[in-house]
Design an enzyme around this catalytic site. Structure first.
Site, PDB file in Angstrom:
ATOM      1  CB  CYS A  57      -0.919   0.024   1.212  1.00  0.00           C
ATOM      2  SG  CYS A  57      -1.854  -1.480   1.483  1.00  0.00           S
ATOM      3  CG  HIS A 104      -1.037   3.281   4.705  1.00  0.00           C
ATOM      4  ND1 HIS A 104      -0.805   2.147   3.937  1.00  0.00           N
ATOM      5  CD2 HIS A 104      -0.617   2.955   5.952  1.00  0.00           C
ATOM      6  CE1 HIS A 104      -0.284   1.208   4.676  1.00  0.00           C
ATOM      7  NE2 HIS A 104      -0.153   1.647   5.903  1.00  0.00           N
TER       8      HIS A 104
END
Ligand SMILES: [Ca+2]
Length: 501
Positions: free
Chosen positions: A95, A163
């Site tokens: 990710c 993130h």
């Protein structure tokens, strides 16, 4: 003048001054880097950009990619109305690196976000090298596509996963988005059902489903911003773990036959919730009269997780540098510009989004940041772009026991570098300089390593990769790990046969 000579604010102000005045005063050429003239900036309302980024959605996790297990009628409709990219890549197999490169248009060695969390994952005794230290927060000096589009007057929102740090400062708002809903440093939800325990997202009614909530927030943003150019970045938390879906959607998948390694009814229901959200967003665009002037993009940040889903015939899944880990589904719809139902086999990659968005907005490249990708606007218009090599740099360890498709029983990947040029893909492993060469045209599943039989091709691609590493300052790990124990794997291999995702 390099980026380090200019503050972030100065860069943005320069870009705003130069581009905004041209934008509102009709067509004229802008000076580019080194004084070269650039494209004229048209005096039109630039198209809205709506970018739906699904998390961990594998290359075949949708009907339009051939799946007969998952049901995605709305994504399939988007595909029928737009262009499907069959060889779209992300810059990382997981990710955070993928997202940092998508947002900034810069390859991973430039921002140092190579992986998620620690680069030394897995048992120390099994790692031959000290990996390169990972960065987990995107530094403020990087210019995100939200910042890059500001000179054209876009109102921007990030609704979903971030993130790469926390607001204030390092979340979506710190990195140029006007609105942040749900974005903070964590890469997965603590729960898909409210209460969410997410400081960037107010809880909804108990039991509200996160994917539905993010969709609702997106619809609200569209309504509020219908009269001005907007950039809506919708990075769904789904379909990342934990596997949690709405009960009502799970049942029918339990009754379905598995297909090509796709068999998880809860995961399928999560995919369907995202798809229903896509349908509601497309309907809203139509109802607001925004369909024509909105570029809709749908893609994923890395491959699907092996064991939960499958991207067969591609090899491997999330966490690997094989195609199953880095090739993702991608659709672009732009009525009147992109031919409905078209398909593009040209390789494209995460760093291409920012230059493409600049192109769509009619903006020149901001001065300072390096843009590693290219605008794919010509591809959207049915033209070609010059062939270029694509690169990956993963100087880190990602553990994974006996994951199907991986090279060894302990890691999904060990530190490596990868180049793709034309039909060829070369992987170099830094521990032992082992090489794998694949012809993706005849062997997309990466089953035949041709490194030994094509030394000329290996030499050519190694030279291309080394030159790139030098250019971007990519650090290659060379320091031996004092904790490494060559016998550890054998012992562990005998007693531990348990499978782990
Ligand atoms: Ca992901």
């Amino acid at each position: 003048m390099s980026r380090s000579d200019l503050s972030r604010r100065e860069l943005l102000e320069m870009a705003a001054l130069g581009a905004a005045s041209a934008f509102f005063s009709g067509c004229r050429a802008l000076p580019g880097k080194g004084g070269r003239p650039q494209r004229p900036v048209p005096a039109r309302r630039p198209p809205n950009i709506l970018f739906i980024l699904v998390d961990d959605m594998g290359w075949r996790d949708a009907g339009f990619m051939g799946s007969r297990y998952y049901e995605t009628p709305n994504m399939d409709r988007l595909a029928r109305e737009g262009m499907v990219f069959t060889q779209a890549y992300t810059c990382g197999p997981n990710c955070a690196p993928s997202r940092a490169s998508i947002l900034t248009g810069e390859y991973t060695p430039r921002h140092g976000i190579y992986t998620v969390g620690n680069s030394a994952r897995g048992r120390a005794a099994l790692r031959k090298l000290i990996p390169i230290k990972n960065t987990t927060v995107l530094a403020r000096r990087f210019v995100t596509f939200a910042e890059a589009l500001k000179p054209a007057g876009y109102r921007s929102a990030s609704i979903g996963k971030w993130h790469m740090g926390d607001d204030p400062g390092f979340g979506p708002k710190g990195q140029g988005f006007d609105v942040n809903v749900g974005g903070w440093h964590l890469g997965h939800p603590r729960s898909y059902f409210s209460p969410y325990h997410n400081p960037a997202l107010e809880d909804g009614p108990r039991g509200e489903y996160l994917t539905d909530r993010l969709t609702a927030e997106a619809l609200k943003f569209l309504e509020e911003n219908r009269d001005r150019p907007f950039l809506l970045y919708l990075p769904h938390y789904a379909v990342h773990t934990p596997l949690q879906a709405k009960r009502a959607l799970i049942g029918k998948y339990k009754a379905k036959k598995p297909w090509m390694g796709q068999h998880n009814p809860v995961y399928a229901a999560m995919v369907e919730s995202v798809d229903r959200g896509v349908g509601r967003i497309l309907d809203k665009l139509r109802d607001l009269g925004l369909e024509e002037n909105t570029v809709v993009i749908l893609s994923s940040d890395n491959g699907g997780v092996k064991g939960i889903t499958s991207q067969a015939p591609l090899r491997g899944g999330k966490g690997m540098l094989y195609e199953g880990g880095i090739r993702v589904p991608m659709i672009v719809r732009w009525p009147g510009h992109v031919r409905p139902g078209s398909r593009c086999d040209t390789p494209v990659i995460g760093v291409d989004f920012l230059p493409t968005f600049l192109d769509l907005a009619g903006l020149p490249a901001p001065r300072g940041p390096v843009l590693d990708g290219v605008s794919i606007l010509p591809l959207l218009e049915g033209k070609k772009i010059p062939e270029r090599p694509l690169f990956w740099h993963f100087p880190a360890y990602l553990q994974g026991r006996n994951v199907e498709g991986s090279r060894d029983p302990f890691f999904r990947t060990r530190p490596c570098g990868v180049v793709r040029k034309g039909r060829w893909k070369l992987i170099e492993y830094f521990e032992d300089h082992a090489l794998e060469l694949y012809d993706l045209e005849t062997d997309p599943g990466e089953t035949r390593n041709l490194a030994a039989s094509r030394p000329g091709k290996v030499k050519e691609l190694m030279a291309v990769m080394r030159a790139w590493r030098k250019e971007v300052g990519a650090p290659v790990p060379v320091k031996p790990n004092p904790k490494y124990n060559p016998g550890a794997g054998a012992r562990r291999g005998r007693k531990g046969r348990r499978r782990k995702r």
